[in-house]
Design a protein around this motif. Sequence first.
Motif, short mmCIF file in Angstrom:
data_model
loop_
_atom_site.label_atom_id
_atom_site.label_comp_id
_atom_site.label_asym_id
_atom_site.label_seq_id
_atom_site.Cartn_x
_atom_site.Cartn_y
_atom_site.Cartn_z
N ALA A 24 -3.29 13.70 -6.31
CA ALA A 24 -3.77 12.33 -6.47
C ALA A 24 -2.66 11.38 -6.04
N ILE A 25 -2.94 10.57 -5.04
CA ILE A 25 -1.98 9.62 -4.51
C ILE A 25 -2.30 8.25 -5.11
N ALA A 26 -1.31 7.65 -5.77
CA ALA A 26 -1.51 6.33 -6.36
C ALA A 26 -1.07 5.25 -5.38
N GLN A 27 -1.93 4.26 -5.19
CA GLN A 27 -1.69 3.15 -4.26
C GLN A 27 -1.90 1.83 -5.00
N ASP A 28 -1.00 0.88 -4.78
CA ASP A 28 -1.12 -0.43 -5.40
C ASP A 28 -2.31 -1.19 -4.80
N ALA A 29 -3.19 -1.68 -5.67
CA ALA A 29 -4.40 -2.38 -5.22
C ALA A 29 -4.09 -3.67 -4.49
N GLY A 30 -3.03 -4.35 -4.88
CA GLY A 30 -2.70 -5.64 -4.28
C GLY A 30 -1.98 -5.54 -2.96
N THR A 31 -1.02 -4.61 -2.87
CA THR A 31 -0.16 -4.55 -1.68
C THR A 31 -0.50 -3.41 -0.74
N GLY A 32 -1.22 -2.39 -1.23
CA GLY A 32 -1.50 -1.22 -0.42
C GLY A 32 -0.34 -0.22 -0.41
N GLU A 33 0.74 -0.54 -1.11
CA GLU A 33 1.92 0.32 -1.15
C GLU A 33 1.60 1.65 -1.82
N VAL A 34 2.07 2.75 -1.23
CA VAL A 34 1.94 4.07 -1.85
C VAL A 34 3.00 4.17 -2.94
N LEU A 35 2.57 4.44 -4.17
CA LEU A 35 3.47 4.42 -5.31
C LEU A 35 3.98 5.80 -5.70
N MET A 36 3.09 6.77 -5.73
CA MET A 36 3.48 8.09 -6.21
C MET A 36 2.39 9.10 -5.89
N MET A 37 2.71 10.35 -6.11
CA MET A 37 1.74 11.43 -6.02
C MET A 37 1.91 12.29 -7.26
N ALA A 38 0.81 12.67 -7.85
CA ALA A 38 0.83 13.55 -9.01
C ALA A 38 -0.43 14.42 -8.95
N TRP A 39 -0.61 15.24 -9.96
CA TRP A 39 -1.72 16.18 -9.99
C TRP A 39 -2.74 15.81 -11.06
#
Length: 125
Positions: A24-39
Amino acid sequence: MQKVFAMSFDAETLKYDDKGLIPAIAQDAGTGEVLMMAWMNREAVERTLESRKVTYWSRSRQSFWVKGETSGHLQELVDLRVDCDRDCLLVVVNQTGPACHTNRRSCFYTAVRQGDEVELMAPMG
């Protein structure tokens, strides 16, 4: 206008690995920045959708963790997206504070450029 269709979602239809996990890749809704990856496992997906607080599966602790539950750096679910192969998730979030356990906005703070590792951001605060 592009046609969009809707159908009932079932977390069982996702393609999990042999340990029952899906990246699961987390992305910031406002900026589109990729924040992290986790399971996530099936139950983490379901908990996330029910609570709107992003819940991951910790492989090291073998337990669920709600992002930010202890640090206060919460991830509020905005949108959960499934890739075309159904084997990866994009978790679009409103992130409070840093996403990385190193106190950086993103876990992806190191770039490899011309054979060198370059730190792109310092810890917050």
